[in-house]
Each structure stands twice: as structure tokens, then as C-alpha cells.
Design a protein around this motif. Structure first.
Motif, PDB file in Angstrom:
ATOM      1  N   ILE A 120       5.950 -40.878 -20.681  1.00 27.03           N
ATOM      2  CA  ILE A 120       6.011 -41.087 -19.429  1.00 27.03           C
ATOM      3  C   ILE A 120       5.907 -39.362 -18.829  1.00 27.03           C
ATOM      4  N   LEU A 121       4.768 -38.657 -18.116  1.00 30.14           N
ATOM      5  CA  LEU A 121       4.063 -37.841 -17.425  1.00 30.14           C
ATOM      6  C   LEU A 121       4.842 -37.989 -15.701  1.00 30.14           C
ATOM      7  N   LEU A 122       5.349 -36.969 -15.777  1.00 30.45           N
ATOM      8  CA  LEU A 122       5.540 -36.806 -13.658  1.00 30.45           C
ATOM      9  C   LEU A 122       4.005 -35.922 -13.615  1.00 30.45           C
ATOM     10  N   GLY A 123       3.876 -35.784 -12.370  1.00 31.03           N
ATOM     11  CA  GLY A 123       3.122 -35.147 -11.576  1.00 31.03           C
ATOM     12  C   GLY A 123       2.649 -35.276  -9.449  1.00 31.03           C
ATOM     13  N   GLY A 124       1.999 -34.312  -9.436  1.00 32.07           N
ATOM     14  CA  GLY A 124       1.820 -34.692  -7.954  1.00 32.07           C
ATOM     15  C   GLY A 124       3.663 -33.863  -7.125  1.00 32.07           C
ATOM     16  N   PRO A 125       3.578 -33.957  -5.737  1.00 28.31           N
ATOM     17  CA  PRO A 125       4.602 -32.714  -4.925  1.00 28.31           C
ATOM     18  C   PRO A 125       5.871 -32.998  -5.416  1.00 28.31           C
ATOM     19  N   GLN A 126       5.993 -34.547  -5.168  1.00 27.17           N
ATOM     20  CA  GLN A 126       7.387 -34.988  -5.040  1.00 27.17           C
ATOM     21  C   GLN A 126       8.549 -34.770  -6.884  1.00 27.17           C
ATOM     22  N   ALA A 127       7.311 -34.912  -7.950  1.00 29.58           N
ATOM     23  CA  ALA A 127       7.764 -34.956  -8.694  1.00 29.58           C
ATOM     24  C   ALA A 127       8.059 -32.659  -8.804  1.00 29.58           C
ATOM     25  N   SER A 128       7.262 -32.319  -8.804  1.00 38.20           N
ATOM     26  CA  SER A 128       7.701 -30.776  -8.777  1.00 38.20           C
ATOM     27  C   SER A 128       8.408 -30.274  -8.164  1.00 38.20           C
ATOM     28  N   VAL A 129       9.521 -30.551  -7.041  1.00 36.85           N
ATOM     29  CA  VAL A 129      10.694 -30.370  -6.787  1.00 36.85           C
ATOM     30  C   VAL A 129      11.528 -30.640  -7.159  1.00 36.85           C
ATOM     31  N   VAL A 130      11.846 -30.767  -8.385  1.00 33.37           N
ATOM     32  CA  VAL A 130      12.693 -31.956  -8.395  1.00 33.37           C
ATOM     33  C   VAL A 130      12.663 -32.129  -9.811  1.00 33.37           C
ATOM     34  N   ASP A 131      11.792 -31.338 -10.514  1.00 34.72           N
ATOM     35  CA  ASP A 131      11.509 -31.766 -12.149  1.00 34.72           C
ATOM     36  C   ASP A 131      12.644 -31.180 -12.583  1.00 34.72           C
ATOM     37  N   LEU A 132      13.783 -30.233 -12.191  1.00 38.57           N
ATOM     38  CA  LEU A 132      14.597 -30.256 -13.679  1.00 38.57           C
ATOM     39  C   LEU A 132      15.983 -31.429 -13.813  1.00 38.57           C
ATOM     40  N   GLU A 133      15.889 -31.905 -11.971  1.00 37.48           N
ATOM     41  CA  GLU A 133      17.003 -33.244 -11.203  1.00 37.48           C
ATOM     42  C   GLU A 133      16.692 -34.765 -12.109  1.00 37.48           C
ATOM     43  N   THR A 134      15.327 -34.510 -12.422  1.00 36.23           N
ATOM     44  CA  THR A 134      14.414 -35.739 -13.033  1.00 36.23           C
ATOM     45  C   THR A 134      14.444 -35.836 -14.290  1.00 36.23           C
ATOM     46  N   LEU A 135      14.680 -34.955 -15.003  1.00 37.43           N
ATOM     47  CA  LEU A 135      14.935 -34.934 -16.670  1.00 37.43           C
ATOM     48  C   LEU A 135      16.508 -35.190 -16.511  1.00 37.43           C
ATOM     49  N   ALA A 136      17.039 -34.520 -15.973  1.00 36.52           N
ATOM     50  CA  ALA A 136      18.094 -34.911 -16.017  1.00 36.52           C
ATOM     51  C   ALA A 136      19.017 -36.641 -15.815  1.00 36.52           C
ATOM     52  N   ALA A 137      18.959 -36.821 -14.703  1.00 36.55           N
ATOM     53  CA  ALA A 137      19.021 -37.979 -14.344  1.00 36.55           C
ATOM     54  C   ALA A 137      18.603 -39.303 -15.288  1.00 36.55           C
ATOM     55  N   PHE A 138      17.102 -38.615 -15.140  1.00 36.40           N
ATOM     56  CA  PHE A 138      16.514 -40.307 -16.046  1.00 36.40           C
ATOM     57  C   PHE A 138      15.609 -39.937 -17.609  1.00 36.40           C
ATOM     58  N   PRO A 139      16.136 -40.745 -18.710  1.00 31.70           N
ATOM     59  CA  PRO A 139      16.021 -40.239 -20.124  1.00 31.70           C
ATOM     60  C   PRO A 139      14.237 -40.312 -19.915  1.00 31.70           C
ATOM     61  N   TYR A 140      13.662 -41.815 -19.653  1.00 32.11           N
ATOM     62  CA  TYR A 140      12.654 -41.769 -19.905  1.00 32.11           C
ATOM     63  C   TYR A 140      11.052 -41.590 -19.323  1.00 32.11           C
ATOM     64  N   VAL A 141      11.577 -40.395 -18.225  1.00 31.91           N
ATOM     65  CA  VAL A 141      10.656 -39.667 -18.429  1.00 31.91           C
ATOM     66  C   VAL A 141      10.973 -38.757 -19.469  1.00 31.91           C
ATOM     67  N   ASP A 142      10.191 -38.406 -19.755  1.00 27.61           N
ATOM     68  CA  ASP A 142       9.798 -37.148 -21.198  1.00 27.61           C
ATOM     69  C   ASP A 142       8.852 -36.079 -20.506  1.00 27.61           C
ATOM     70  N   PHE A 143       8.179 -35.815 -19.420  1.00 29.02           N
ATOM     71  CA  PHE A 143       7.502 -34.683 -18.900  1.00 29.02           C
ATOM     72  C   PHE A 143       7.443 -34.159 -17.726  1.00 29.02           C
ATOM     73  N   VAL A 144       7.324 -33.429 -16.968  1.00 33.14           N
ATOM     74  CA  VAL A 144       7.326 -33.211 -15.623  1.00 33.14           C
ATOM     75  C   VAL A 144       5.588 -31.893 -15.625  1.00 33.14           C
ATOM     76  N   LEU A 145       4.634 -32.614 -15.264  1.00 24.88           N
ATOM     77  CA  LEU A 145       3.485 -30.778 -14.278  1.00 24.88           C
ATOM     78  C   LEU A 145       3.610 -30.582 -13.247  1.00 24.88           C
ATOM     79  N   ARG A 146       3.917 -29.445 -12.930  1.00 27.13           N
ATOM     80  CA  ARG A 146       4.455 -28.924 -11.819  1.00 27.13           C
ATOM     81  C   ARG A 146       3.024 -28.714 -10.916  1.00 27.13           C
ATOM     82  N   GLY A 147       2.781 -29.020  -9.535  1.00 27.21           N
ATOM     83  CA  GLY A 147       1.759 -28.023  -8.381  1.00 27.21           C
ATOM     84  C   GLY A 147       0.157 -28.779  -9.715  1.00 27.21           C
ATOM     85  N   GLU A 148      -0.649 -28.093  -8.794  1.00 22.27           N
ATOM     86  CA  GLU A 148      -2.206 -28.425  -8.882  1.00 22.27           C
ATOM     87  C   GLU A 148      -2.398 -28.212 -10.877  1.00 22.27           C
TER      88      GLU A 148
END
Length: 293
Positions: A120-148
Motif C-alpha cells: 500500500i502506497l499513499l500519495g497526494g496532498p493529505q498523505a504528504s503532510v502527515v506521512d510520519l504520523e500515517t506510518l506510525a498509526a496505520f501499519p497496513y500503510v507501507d509507503f508514502v510518496l510526498r509531493g508531485e
């Protein structure tokens, strides 16, 4: 082509929870509106030799309402998660916006349950600004790709396939043996003319559509604290050239018969020096395209 990737759009129509809403003009407009960012990423992947598919959560939600599924919006993530997982790929990329981020996370979790070995990879405006918090809170999220991600998503797919190190992908946030790691921010995409036409052929967005949406540019010179544009696009104001926009309009007119266009840009009219030459180029082309912005 290389292994397939499924890109899932961020839902924007799920504020409507009544079947009667699904027949209204506002809902139909939202649910049918092409997701230009997602479709551009799909086209970028195609160009890099990766086979993409696109899953539109708004269209799926319209089907969910029409089927009168029990449980309302709370039941939608499990219902749609199983359908997304049936795409049969191992990598799912989810776009995100602020208003529907909790729903996106619930859908991603449902996909992970239905396909436990997937990424599971997340991107887009919201995931980009809460990337660390998302990985800390939701173990099923594997990566966040920030920005464009137009330049960085193909790099991530290479890294995911073991062809480069994760540490070389700009904008990537991931878990490492030493804890969460944030790679440096990606650069803005300066040459928007170099991006491919959105992959409209992967969806039904332009079938019988009265007009087509096209991205005219990105960024805004201002720094309003309530808006994600200045953070996500780094206040880098950019506009595609009239030549490129005319080429895209001609391609869509030829393929779909559409000659009306909604040109998408947060702040196109902020710079008269760009607007006037653009209008003159449209007139001089003699094409007679109708457009608004």
C-alpha cells in the motif's frame, strides 16, 4: 510491460449518502469528473514501461448507492476494498485529499485484508503532510510518496522491484530498521509540457461527456495557510504552453469528438502576461475550441 500497478483515486463525492443524491446533477458532476492527477500518473507509468490500471472510488461509490447496499458509508470500505483487490496486482497506490483521508485509509486497510501480500502506497496532498504520523498509526500503510509524483513514482516502482535503493527515491517516506525515514523532498515538475496526456483511455470519463478537463498548470504564488497548494506544489507557479494545450485539445477532439474544455489551474488568471498570449494563441489557431478556467 513490467508488473501492473493499480492507482486508486481519492473520493470526493462521498458526502452524498442518499440514493436520491446519486441521481442529482452535483453528484453526477463530481463522480464523473476525471481525476487528472491520477490519470497523468498512469500515463507516466505507461511511458516508463509499467502497466497501470485506475480505480475510481467516486464511480464505485455511485454503484454502491444504486445497489442500495446495507450499512451506508460505513460499509463502503469493505465493499469496495474487495473489488479493488480483485485487480490482481501487488502494488496499490492511493491518492488522498484532506476531506476524505479517513475514508481512504479505511479503504486501503480493506484492500490489505483482502490481499494480505500487497503493498500500500499513499500519495497526494493529505498523505504528504502527515506521512510520519500515517506510518506510525496505520501499519497496513507501507509507503508514502510526498509531493508531485510524476517524476518520482516510476523511480519508486523501480525501487519496489529491487532495481534501486529506496533511499534514492525523492519524497519517499518508509520504514527502515532504524525507524521511519524521510528522503529529501522532490523537486517540482518544471517542464509540464513534457508530461504525457492523461490516460483517459483507461477510464470511461470522456464517453458521452459534454466537455473534457485538462490540466493547464500548477502552483500558486501566494502562501495561504488554509490551502494545500502552496505546500504541495511549493508555490511554484507554472503554466503549460499554448502549443501544448492546443495539441491536447486536438488529440481529444480527434479521439472523442469533444471541443469544449475545462482548463484546470488554481490561479491561472493571476498573471495577465500569460493569459493574454494564451487567449491570442487560441484565437489564432482557428480551431474554435470553447474553454473556461
Amino acid at each position: 510491460m513490467a508488473e501492473a500497478v493499480c492507482i486508486v483515486s481519492a473520493p470526493v463525492s462521498t458526502d452524498y449518502e442518499d440514493l436520491r443524491d446519486a441521481t442529482g446533477i452535483p453528484f453526477k458532476t463530481l463522480s464523473r469528473n476525471p481525476k487528472l492527477g491520477v490519470l497523468t500518473l498512469a500515463a507516466v507509468l505507461e511511458r516508463s514501461g509499467v502497466e497501470p490500471s485506475v480505480f475510481d472510488l467516486d464511480r464505485a461509490y455511485a454503484t454502491f448507492l444504486r445497489l442500495r447496499c446495507k450499512g451506508g458509508l460505513a460499509a463502503f470500505p469493505e465493499w469496495v476494498g474487495k473489488r479493488i483487490a480483485r485487480r490482481g496486482v501487488r502494488l496499490f497506490g492511493f491518492s488522498s485529499v484532506c476531506s476524505s483521508y479517513p475514508l481512504t485509509l479505511r479503504v486501503a486497510e480493506a484492500v490489505k485484508r483482502a490481499a494480505p501480500g500487497c503493498t500500500i502506497l499513499l500519495g497526494g496532498p493529505q498523505a504528504s503532510v502527515v506521512d510520519l504520523e500515517t506510518l506510525a498509526a496505520f501499519p497496513y500503510v507501507d509507503f508514502v510518496l510526498r509531493g508531485e509524483a510524476d517524476l518520482t513514482l516510476p523511480l519508486f516502482v523501480e525501487a519496489w522491484n529491487g532495481k534501486r535503493s529506496l533511499s534514492t527515491v525523492p519524497g519517499l517516506t518508509f520504514r527502515s530498521p532504524f525507524g521511519p525515514q524521510r528522503n529529501p523532498d522532490p523537486s517540482a515538475v518544471n517542464e509540464l509540457d513534457d508530461l504525457p496526456l492523461p490516460a483517459f483511455h483507461l477510464t470511461r470519463d470522456l464517453e458521452d461527456a459534454p466537455f473534457a478537463s485538462l490540466e493547464l498548470g500548477r502552483g500558486c504564488p501566494y502562501a495561504c495557510t488554509f490551502c494545500s497548494t502552496n505546500d504541495f506544489f511549493r508555490r511554484k507557479f507554472r503554466v503549460k504552453s499554448p502549443r501544448r494545450m492546443l495539441a491536447d485539445m486536438r488529440a481529444i477532439a480527434s479521439r472523442y469528438g469533444i471541443r469544449r474544455f475545462d482548463l484546470v489551474h488554481d490561479m491561472f488568471t493571476v498573471d495577465r502576461r500569460r493569459v493574454v498570449p494564451f487567449c491570442e494563441a487560441m484565437i489564432e489557431s482557428g480551431e474554435g475550441f470553447r474553454w473556461g478556467c
